[in-house]
Design a protein around this motif. Structure first.
Motif, PDB file in Angstrom:
ATOM      1  N   THR A 152       0.122   0.699 -10.362  1.00 37.04           N
ATOM      2  CA  THR A 152       0.904   1.943  -9.883  1.00 37.04           C
ATOM      3  C   THR A 152       1.876   1.246  -8.804  1.00 37.04           C
ATOM      4  O   THR A 152       3.009   1.930  -8.348  1.00 37.04           O
ATOM      5  N   GLY A 153       1.741   0.116  -8.377  1.00 40.45           N
ATOM      6  CA  GLY A 153       2.779  -0.748  -7.518  1.00 40.45           C
ATOM      7  C   GLY A 153       2.578  -0.485  -5.732  1.00 40.45           C
ATOM      8  O   GLY A 153       3.245  -0.743  -5.198  1.00 40.45           O
ATOM      9  N   GLN A 154       1.495   0.067  -5.669  1.00 40.57           N
ATOM     10  CA  GLN A 154       1.214   0.840  -4.304  1.00 40.57           C
ATOM     11  C   GLN A 154       0.992  -0.683  -3.557  1.00 40.57           C
ATOM     12  O   GLN A 154       1.522  -0.490  -2.297  1.00 40.57           O
ATOM     13  N   TYR A 155       0.141  -1.427  -3.813  1.00 42.14           N
ATOM     14  CA  TYR A 155      -0.169  -3.002  -3.153  1.00 42.14           C
ATOM     15  C   TYR A 155       1.284  -3.582  -2.743  1.00 42.14           C
ATOM     16  O   TYR A 155       1.461  -4.046  -1.994  1.00 42.14           O
ATOM     17  N   THR A 156       2.102  -3.460  -4.105  1.00 40.81           N
ATOM     18  CA  THR A 156       3.358  -4.348  -3.829  1.00 40.81           C
ATOM     19  C   THR A 156       4.203  -3.418  -2.931  1.00 40.81           C
ATOM     20  O   THR A 156       4.822  -4.269  -1.976  1.00 40.81           O
ATOM     21  N   LYS A 157       4.286  -2.151  -2.908  1.00 35.32           N
ATOM     22  CA  LYS A 157       5.155  -1.490  -2.098  1.00 35.32           C
ATOM     23  C   LYS A 157       4.582  -1.587  -0.570  1.00 35.32           C
ATOM     24  O   LYS A 157       5.636  -1.689   0.330  1.00 35.32           O
ATOM     25  N   ASP A 158       3.437  -1.722  -0.378  1.00 36.32           N
ATOM     26  CA  ASP A 158       2.991  -2.127   1.195  1.00 36.32           C
ATOM     27  C   ASP A 158       3.310  -3.368   1.761  1.00 36.32           C
ATOM     28  O   ASP A 158       3.802  -3.610   2.811  1.00 36.32           O
ATOM     29  N   PHE A 159       3.214  -4.340   0.871  1.00 31.52           N
ATOM     30  CA  PHE A 159       3.732  -5.756   0.965  1.00 31.52           C
ATOM     31  C   PHE A 159       5.220  -5.770   1.242  1.00 31.52           C
ATOM     32  O   PHE A 159       5.556  -6.267   2.168  1.00 31.52           O
ATOM     33  N   VAL A 160       5.840  -5.113   0.495  1.00 31.87           N
ATOM     34  CA  VAL A 160       7.468  -4.917   0.675  1.00 31.87           C
ATOM     35  C   VAL A 160       7.651  -4.519   1.929  1.00 31.87           C
ATOM     36  O   VAL A 160       8.594  -5.100   2.813  1.00 31.87           O
ATOM     37  N   ASN A 161       7.222  -3.401   2.217  1.00 27.95           N
ATOM     38  CA  ASN A 161       7.435  -2.776   3.827  1.00 27.95           C
ATOM     39  C   ASN A 161       7.112  -3.635   4.552  1.00 27.95           C
ATOM     40  O   ASN A 161       7.914  -3.671   5.735  1.00 27.95           O
ATOM     41  N   ASN A 162       6.101  -4.053   4.744  1.00 26.42           N
ATOM     42  CA  ASN A 162       5.494  -5.003   5.993  1.00 26.42           C
ATOM     43  C   ASN A 162       6.335  -6.287   6.156  1.00 26.42           C
ATOM     44  O   ASN A 162       6.902  -6.528   7.117  1.00 26.42           O
ATOM     45  N   LEU A 163       6.517  -7.046   4.954  1.00 28.05           N
ATOM     46  CA  LEU A 163       7.250  -8.274   4.989  1.00 28.05           C
ATOM     47  C   LEU A 163       8.805  -8.150   5.424  1.00 28.05           C
ATOM     48  O   LEU A 163       9.285  -8.628   6.175  1.00 28.05           O
ATOM     49  N   SER A 164       9.430  -7.128   4.778  1.00 27.43           N
ATOM     50  CA  SER A 164      10.966  -7.000   4.917  1.00 27.43           C
ATOM     51  C   SER A 164      11.317  -6.235   6.408  1.00 27.43           C
ATOM     52  O   SER A 164      11.981  -6.731   6.673  1.00 27.43           O
TER      53      SER A 164
END
Length: 299
Positions: free
Chosen positions: A279-291
């Motif tokens: 679903t990309g949910q884990y990646t989205k959370d990672f992108v939001n936190n890191l960026s």
């Protein structure tokens, strides 16, 4: 502030096949991070991609390592690219790929001077080939770049060691196996397991590292982020899952302290496998936190 350049190293050369005939999916990570808006969040227009040689699941007879010759070829090309970016006073923001992309980076850093390496990973990746069940260079990356192992990989361009052992900090390991941990305990590297990190406190550990960089008058340091350093419940899309791991609060606190340092010369992100995040949910959370953390300090 240095101009940020996103560098895409689409390599899976350092990992074994998840099942016969199927390549590891981490080579698609740069495209996956683009799809999940990392490039947009960082507001970076300067993007370079370097694709690796073809993947093979056959171990090199000389080194017993998967894709050894291809890793050497690729590392030399990577080093040339990164060396040019650092010379031009750019900040390489590298998207892997598996942990073997560190080889090219480390060679470039050696060509530029004397650098430290902050290796934030759920594993130390400091392991001799004799302990490796897979033959994947990703699981031996820190060992290789500090000059341990077969010369074919450790002494590319006669530059061994790319990173001095005492300038390596392995932080966040939670593979608590005596034989595995002893490899790094018996080295000159600094080893801080996840338990130790929490006991000492993130701020104290980072302060010690940054003081070490200053006291040794290092030319800078590199940050390696393997997403499997994160808690398994928030980042299960990795090839080697282990219980526990950093929460996003801990991760953001730690990276913020490193991002603030002017000595940070570049960073790389590895191991998130798009095949394991449907679903990309884990990646989205990672992108939001890191960026959001990165943008606070590097804009």
């Amino acid at each position: 502030m240095k101009e940020i350049c996103i560098v895409e190293f689409t390599s899976n050369l350092g990992l074994k096949e998840p099942k016969p005939g199927k390549e590891p999916g981490v080579n698609r990570l740069p495209d996956w991070l683009w799809k999940n808006n990392l490039h947009k969040a960082l507001k970076v227009d300067n993007i370079i991609r370097l694709d690796p040689p073809k993947y093979s699941s056959v171990k090199d007879p000389e080194t017993k390592i998967l894709n050894a010759d291809s890793l050497v070829t690729y590392a030399r090309e990577q080093a040339y690219l990164i060396n040019n970016l650092i010379s031009a006073n750019k900040f390489p923001f590298i998207l892997g790929g598996d942990c073997s992309i560190l080889l090219g980076t480390a060679i470039a850093l050696k060509q530029k001077g004397n650098y430290g390496l902050f290796y934030l990973d759920g594993h130390t990746d400091f392991m001799d080939i004799s302990l490796s069940e897979t033959g994947g260079a990703g699981g031996m990356a820190t060992s290789i770049v500090t000059g341990n192992g077969h010369e074919k990989l450790t002494n590319i361009l006669n530059l061994s060691p790319y990173i001095k052992e005492e300038n390596l900090w392995c932080v966040g390991n939670r593979e608590y196996d005596e034989e595995y941990e002893n490899e790094i305990r018996n080295s000159a590297a600094v080893y801080i397991s996840l338990n130790e990190l929490r006991k000492k406190g993130i701020s104290n550990c980072i302060q010690s590292f940054l003081s070490d960089v200053e006291n040794k008058k290092l030319d800078g340091f590199w940050l390696h982020i393997d997403v499997d350093v994160l808690n398994d419940s928030i980042m299960p899309c990795v090839d080697s899952r282990t219980p526990d791991g950093l929460t996003y609060d801990e991760f953001n606190n730690l990276t913020a302290l490193l991002f603030q340092s002017e000595k940070l010369s570049g960073l790389e992100i590895t191991i998130l496998d798009p095949d394991l995040d449907e679903t990309g949910q884990y990646t989205k959370d990672f992108v939001n936190n890191l960026s959001s953390t990165f943008n606070l300090f590097k804009k």
